[in-house]
Scaffold this motif. Structure first.
Motif, PDB file in Angstrom:
ATOM      1  N   LEU A 123      32.446  41.040  38.934  1.00  0.00           N
ATOM      2  CA  LEU A 123      30.962  40.953  38.786  1.00  0.00           C
ATOM      3  C   LEU A 123      30.684  40.563  37.187  1.00  0.00           C
ATOM      4  CD1 LEU A 123      29.725  43.583  41.117  1.00  0.00           C
ATOM      5  CD2 LEU A 123      29.806  41.218  41.686  1.00  0.00           C
ATOM      6  N   ASP A 124      31.699  40.935  36.205  1.00  0.00           N
ATOM      7  CA  ASP A 124      31.194  40.688  34.815  1.00  0.00           C
ATOM      8  C   ASP A 124      31.783  39.355  34.349  1.00  0.00           C
ATOM      9  OD1 ASP A 124      33.768  41.287  35.309  1.00  0.00           O
ATOM     10  OD2 ASP A 124      33.899  42.933  33.503  1.00  0.00           O
ATOM     11  N   CYS A 125      32.423  38.621  35.293  1.00  0.00           N
ATOM     12  CA  CYS A 125      33.042  37.275  34.952  1.00  0.00           C
ATOM     13  C   CYS A 125      32.133  36.174  35.071  1.00  0.00           C
ATOM     14  CB  CYS A 125      34.409  37.047  35.849  1.00  0.00           C
ATOM     15  SG  CYS A 125      35.308  35.547  35.320  1.00  0.00           S
ATOM     16  N   ASP A 126      31.996  35.214  33.818  1.00  0.00           N
ATOM     17  CA  ASP A 126      31.249  34.270  33.941  1.00  0.00           C
ATOM     18  C   ASP A 126      31.810  32.970  33.613  1.00  0.00           C
ATOM     19  OD1 ASP A 126      31.554  34.503  31.150  1.00  0.00           O
ATOM     20  OD2 ASP A 126      29.475  34.983  30.428  1.00  0.00           O
ATOM     21  N   LEU A 127      33.212  32.996  33.781  1.00  0.00           N
ATOM     22  CA  LEU A 127      33.855  31.680  33.412  1.00  0.00           C
ATOM     23  C   LEU A 127      33.550  30.754  34.664  1.00  0.00           C
ATOM     24  CD1 LEU A 127      37.423  33.284  32.416  1.00  0.00           C
ATOM     25  CD2 LEU A 127      35.743  31.790  31.056  1.00  0.00           C
ATOM     26  N   LEU A 128      33.485  29.621  34.389  1.00  0.00           N
ATOM     27  CA  LEU A 128      33.281  28.592  35.536  1.00  0.00           C
ATOM     28  C   LEU A 128      34.585  28.414  36.295  1.00  0.00           C
ATOM     29  CD1 LEU A 128      31.848  25.460  33.376  1.00  0.00           C
ATOM     30  CD2 LEU A 128      30.708  27.286  34.799  1.00  0.00           C
ATOM     31  N   PRO A 129      34.281  28.302  37.845  1.00  0.00           N
ATOM     32  CA  PRO A 129      35.397  27.952  38.646  1.00  0.00           C
ATOM     33  C   PRO A 129      36.460  27.162  38.249  1.00  0.00           C
ATOM     34  CG  PRO A 129      33.461  28.149  40.048  1.00  0.00           C
ATOM     35  CD  PRO A 129      32.975  27.958  38.363  1.00  0.00           C
ATOM     36  N   GLY A 130      37.742  27.446  38.285  1.00  0.00           N
ATOM     37  CA  GLY A 130      38.928  26.563  37.626  1.00  0.00           C
ATOM     38  C   GLY A 130      38.819  26.401  36.277  1.00  0.00           C
ATOM     39  N   ALA A 131      38.398  27.204  35.510  1.00  0.00           N
ATOM     40  CA  ALA A 131      38.633  27.006  34.227  1.00  0.00           C
ATOM     41  C   ALA A 131      39.876  27.522  33.920  1.00  0.00           C
ATOM     42  CB  ALA A 131      37.467  27.752  33.473  1.00  0.00           C
ATOM     43  N   SER A 132      40.526  26.703  32.828  1.00  0.00           N
ATOM     44  CA  SER A 132      42.022  27.100  32.697  1.00  0.00           C
ATOM     45  C   SER A 132      42.343  26.656  31.278  1.00  0.00           C
ATOM     46  CB  SER A 132      42.750  26.203  33.415  1.00  0.00           C
ATOM     47  OG  SER A 132      42.515  24.903  33.344  1.00  0.00           O
ATOM     48  N   CYS A 133      43.430  27.372  30.822  1.00  0.00           N
ATOM     49  CA  CYS A 133      43.924  27.227  29.241  1.00  0.00           C
ATOM     50  C   CYS A 133      45.348  27.732  29.374  1.00  0.00           C
ATOM     51  CB  CYS A 133      43.113  28.022  28.346  1.00  0.00           C
ATOM     52  SG  CYS A 133      44.006  27.868  26.685  1.00  0.00           S
ATOM     53  N   ASP A 134      46.305  26.470  29.153  1.00  0.00           N
ATOM     54  CA  ASP A 134      47.511  27.028  28.689  1.00  0.00           C
ATOM     55  C   ASP A 134      48.121  26.775  27.584  1.00  0.00           C
ATOM     56  OD1 ASP A 134      47.314  24.370  28.099  1.00  0.00           O
ATOM     57  OD2 ASP A 134      48.718  23.414  29.994  1.00  0.00           O
ATOM     58  N   GLY A 135      47.106  26.987  26.575  1.00  0.00           N
ATOM     59  CA  GLY A 135      47.384  27.012  24.979  1.00  0.00           C
ATOM     60  C   GLY A 135      46.799  25.560  24.655  1.00  0.00           C
ATOM     61  N   PHE A 191      46.307  30.675  32.164  1.00  0.00           N
ATOM     62  CA  PHE A 191      45.414  31.326  32.891  1.00  0.00           C
ATOM     63  C   PHE A 191      44.737  30.241  33.722  1.00  0.00           C
ATOM     64  CE2 PHE A 191      41.139  32.992  34.102  1.00  0.00           C
ATOM     65  CZ  PHE A 191      41.602  34.109  34.795  1.00  0.00           C
ATOM     66  N   VAL A 192      44.458  30.403  35.298  1.00  0.00           N
ATOM     67  CA  VAL A 192      43.640  29.635  35.846  1.00  0.00           C
ATOM     68  C   VAL A 192      42.508  30.440  36.350  1.00  0.00           C
ATOM     69  CG1 VAL A 192      43.442  27.701  37.689  1.00  0.00           C
ATOM     70  CG2 VAL A 192      45.407  27.753  36.029  1.00  0.00           C
ATOM     71  N   HIS A 193      40.974  29.944  36.137  1.00  0.00           N
ATOM     72  CA  HIS A 193      40.246  30.920  36.698  1.00  0.00           C
ATOM     73  C   HIS A 193      40.230  30.686  38.333  1.00  0.00           C
ATOM     74  CE1 HIS A 193      35.918  32.523  37.263  1.00  0.00           C
ATOM     75  NE2 HIS A 193      36.849  33.370  37.181  1.00  0.00           N
ATOM     76  N   ASP A 194      40.105  31.726  39.116  1.00  0.00           N
ATOM     77  CA  ASP A 194      40.264  31.385  40.776  1.00  0.00           C
ATOM     78  C   ASP A 194      38.641  31.337  40.859  1.00  0.00           C
ATOM     79  OD1 ASP A 194      40.066  31.887  43.337  1.00  0.00           O
ATOM     80  OD2 ASP A 194      40.850  33.857  43.075  1.00  0.00           O
ATOM     81  N   PRO A 195      38.602  30.114  41.826  1.00  0.00           N
ATOM     82  CA  PRO A 195      37.321  29.725  42.064  1.00  0.00           C
ATOM     83  C   PRO A 195      36.550  30.772  42.986  1.00  0.00           C
ATOM     84  CG  PRO A 195      38.707  27.866  42.525  1.00  0.00           C
ATOM     85  CD  PRO A 195      39.591  29.234  41.946  1.00  0.00           C
ATOM     86  N   GLN A 196      37.272  31.762  43.641  1.00  0.00           N
ATOM     87  CA  GLN A 196      36.936  32.949  44.409  1.00  0.00           C
ATOM     88  C   GLN A 196      36.780  34.025  43.752  1.00  0.00           C
ATOM     89  OE1 GLN A 196      35.330  31.730  47.132  1.00  0.00           O
ATOM     90  NE2 GLN A 196      36.195  29.662  46.923  1.00  0.00           N
ATOM     91  N   CYS A 197      36.741  34.362  42.290  1.00  0.00           N
ATOM     92  CA  CYS A 197      36.759  35.305  41.526  1.00  0.00           C
ATOM     93  C   CYS A 197      35.820  36.464  41.840  1.00  0.00           C
ATOM     94  CB  CYS A 197      36.764  34.812  40.124  1.00  0.00           C
ATOM     95  SG  CYS A 197      36.733  36.297  38.954  1.00  0.00           S
ATOM     96  N   ALA A 198      36.108  37.562  42.106  1.00  0.00           N
ATOM     97  CA  ALA A 198      35.369  38.615  42.646  1.00  0.00           C
ATOM     98  C   ALA A 198      34.870  39.564  41.567  1.00  0.00           C
ATOM     99  CB  ALA A 198      36.005  39.368  43.913  1.00  0.00           C
TER     100      ALA A 198
END
Length: 505
Positions: free
Chosen positions: A203-215, A194-201
C-alpha cells in the motif's frame, strides 16, 4: 456533503446576502461551488479563502485576491495560488522554499517567475521530487544545467520541458555528452537488480508498474527517451535513429512527430506494430505516395486513422468511407473541402461519403436541404444538427426515420418548442433524445416534465430554468443527489425557498 447547499452555491439567482451565509458555513466541497460564482465580490472572496483555503486557486485565477489579503504562513496554499498568477510577493517564495512540507516546495517549483535565489535553493533541494518539478518548468538555462543532474528522474523531467534547448534534448536522447546517471527512483528504494511487480500489493509503494533498475536505471532512461521523442522542441535529426529501436513505445512516439523526414516515415510504415502504423497514418508529415500505400493497410485502426489525416486525397477518403469505421465525426479533409468538392461529395452514390459531408455545419442551404431529404438514415442523422433546417424538414426526418434520428433532431439548435414537445412524447421513448431535449434552450415545461421520467435525463431537466417552480422544489428531495444539486442550482427556484434553505443553517 449537503447537495442542496452545493447546488444553491452555484445558483446564479442566489442573492448576495444568502451567498454570505453560505460562505460563513462553507466546507471544502461547498467552497468549490462558491468560488466558481461570477458575482463574488472581493470581500466575499477574502471571507471564502479564510474559511476554505482550497478555494484560493480559483479565486486567484479570477483576480479576486490580492497579496494584501493573504498571510503566507497561515495560508500557504493561497500564497502559492497568487504566486502562480504573478500576484504574490517575492518574499513568499523565499519563505515557502524552506517550508518543511515537501508538497509546498514541490508546488512552488512549478510556479513561473521565481526569484533567481529561490530557483537555486529549489535546484539543490534534498527531495528529488522538488528538483524534478523544477526541471519540468525550468527556464532554458536552468533546464540545461539540470540535464546533467545525477538523478535520472530529474533528467526525465528536463526531457519533457518544452523550454529545454534543442541540443540538450538531443543529448538526453542518447546520453552522449552528459555525465553518467547515478540514481533513479527504483534504486533509491530497492536493492538492484529489481523489477517492480505490476500487481504489487504494498500500500505504501508508488513505483510505476514494471519500473526496473539493474544498475543502468533502464526504465527511467527509457521514460526519458520517450519524453524526448514527444517533446516538439527536440530536433528531428536527434530522434530519427529510434525508427529501428526495439521498444515499441519509442517507435510509437516517433511515428506521431509531425517533422519526420520522408525516409523515416517509410521505415515506420512497415513497422510490425499496427499502432505505430496507425499513428503514422494520421501524421500530416506523410506524403501522398505513402498515404496511398497505407490506404491498403488493414492493420488495426490504420485506415480509420488515415481518414483523419488532413492531407488525405479526396479519392482516398471516399474509398475509406465505406469500411474504415470512421463514424459520425467531422474529418479535417471534409471540413477543408472546397465548394466544388462539397458538390462532388454531396452527389456521391455512397451514403457513407454523404454522411461524412453531412457532419459539416456550414453547408450551402441547397446541399443541406438535399442531405436532409436523403433516403439513408445515417446521412439524415448526420445532417440533423445543422442550423437553418426548418421545423417542417426536421419533422419530416422524424416521420421517415423515427428513433434512428430522434436524438440528433432534438439537438438541433433551431428545434422549436413545439417540436421538442413532440419528440419528448415519442413512443417508445428514446433516451438519448430525452437528454437532448432536457438541455435544449427551447425546451418547454411540458417537454421537461416528460424528460424527468428518464433516469439520465432527469438531472439535466432538473436544472433547466423552464421547469415549473413547484416541480423544482419537489426535486430537492429526490433520491438522486445529482437531481437534487441540479434543482437547487436552478435559477427558477423560488427565492423564498432559497431563503428558507439557507436561513435554516
Amino acid at each position: 456533503m449537503n447537495h442542496v447547499l452545493c447546488g444553491l452555491a452555484a445558483n446564479t439567482a442566489l442573492p448576495s446576502e444568502l451567498v454570505d451565509r453560505l460562505i460563513a458555513v462553507a466546507d471544502a466541497d461547498l467552497a468549490v461551488d462558491l468560488a466558481g460564482r461570477a458575482d463574488l465580490s472581493h470581500a466575499q472572496a477574502v471571507a471564502l479563502v479564510s474559511r476554505a483555503e482550497e478555494s484560493a486557486g480559483r479565486l486567484a485565477y479570477e483576480g479576486l485576491l490580492t497579496a494584501a489579503d493573504i498571510d503566507p504562513v497561515a495560508q500557504p496554499h493561497a500564497a502559492l495560488a497568487l504566486l502562480h498568477e504573478g500576484a504574490g510577493r517575492p518574499e513568499w517564495a523565499r519563505l515557502i522554499a524552506t517550508d518543511p512540507l515537501v508538497e509546498h516546495r514541490e508546488k512552488l517549483a512549478a510556479r513561473p517567475g521565481l526569484p533567481s535565489d529561490v530557483v537555486e535553493w529549489l535546484a539543490a533541494d534534498s527531495d528529488i521530487r522538488v528538483v524534478a518539478e523544477l526541471a519540468l518548468w525550468a527556464t532554458p538555462d536552468m533546464a540545461a544545467r539540470l540535464a546533467g543532474h545525477p538523478h535520472a528522474e530529474v533528467r526525465r523531467a528536463v526531457a519533457a520541458n518544452e523550454a529545454t534547448p534543442s541540443p540538450v534534448l538531443a543529448a538526453l536522447a542518447t546520453g552522449e555528452g552528459l555525465p553518467p546517471v547515478q540514481r533513479c527512483l527504483v534504486c533509491d528504494r530497492e536493492e538492484t537488480p529489481f523489477v517492480h511487480d505490476p500487481q504489487c500489493a504494498r500500500l505504501d509503494c508508488d513505483l510505476l508498474p514494471g519500473a526496473s533498475c539493474d544498475g543502468s536505471h533502464e526504465s527511467t532512461v527509457h521514460d526519458t527517451q520517450h519524453a524526448v521523442l514527444r517533446n516538439p522542441a527536440t530536433p528531428p535529426e536527434a530522434v530519427i535513429g529510434f525508427a529501428d529501436h526495439p521498444s515499441t513505445l519509442l517507435r510509437w512516439a516517433l511515428a506521431a512527430r509531425p517533422d519526420l523526414p520522408t525516409e523515416v516515415c517509410g521505415r515506420l510504415s512497415v513497422d510490425d506494430n499496427p499502432g505505430v502504423r496507425a499513428d503514422l497514418a494520421e501524421n500530416p508529415a506523410i506524403g501522398e505516395a505513402l498515404i496511398r500505400v497505407l490506404a491498403g493497410d488493414h492493420g488495426h485502426d490504420v485506415r480509420r486513422r488515415l481518414a483523419h489525416n488532413p492531407n488525405v486525397p479526396l479519392d482516398v477518403l471516399t474509398d475509406l468511407a465505406g469500411d474504415a469505421r470512421i463514424g459520425a465525426t467531422l474529418l479535417p479533409r471534409t471540413a477543408a473541402a472546397s465548394p466544388m468538392e462539397v458538390e462532388e461529395l454531396a452527389k456521391s452514390p455512397d451514403p457513407a461519403v454523404r454522411m461524412l459531408l453531412a457532419q459539416r455545419r456550414d453547408l450551402p442551404a441547397e446541399i443541406r436541404d438535399a442531405l436532409a431529404a436523403d433516403p439513408d438514415a445515417k446521412v439524415v442523422k448526420s445532417i440533423a444538427g445543422h442550423p437553418g433546417l426548418s421545423e417542417a424538414r426536421l419533422r419530416t426526418m422524424v416521420d421517415r426515420h423515427g428513433a434512428r434520428v430522434l436524438a440528433k433532431v432534438a439537438a438541433n439548435p433551431d428545434a422549436t418548442p413545439a417540436l421538442l414537445e413532440h419528440l419528448a412524447r415519442h413512443q417508445p421513448p428514446v433516451q438519448k433524445a430525452l437528454r437532448e431535449v432536457a438541455r435544449h434552450r427551447n425546451a418547454t415545461a411540458q417537454a421537461l416534465i416528460a424528460c424527468l421520467a428518464d433516469k439520465r435525463a432527469r438531472p439535466v431537466a432538473a436544472g433547466h430554468p423552464a421547469l415549473p417552480p413547484p416541480v423544482i422544489v419537489e426535486l430537492l428531495t429526490d433520491a438522486d443527489w445529482q437531481v437534487v444539486e441540479a434543482a437547487a442550482a436552478n435559477p427558477s427556484l423560488p427565492l423564498a425557498v432559497m431563503s428558507d434553505l439557507v436561513l435554516q443553517l
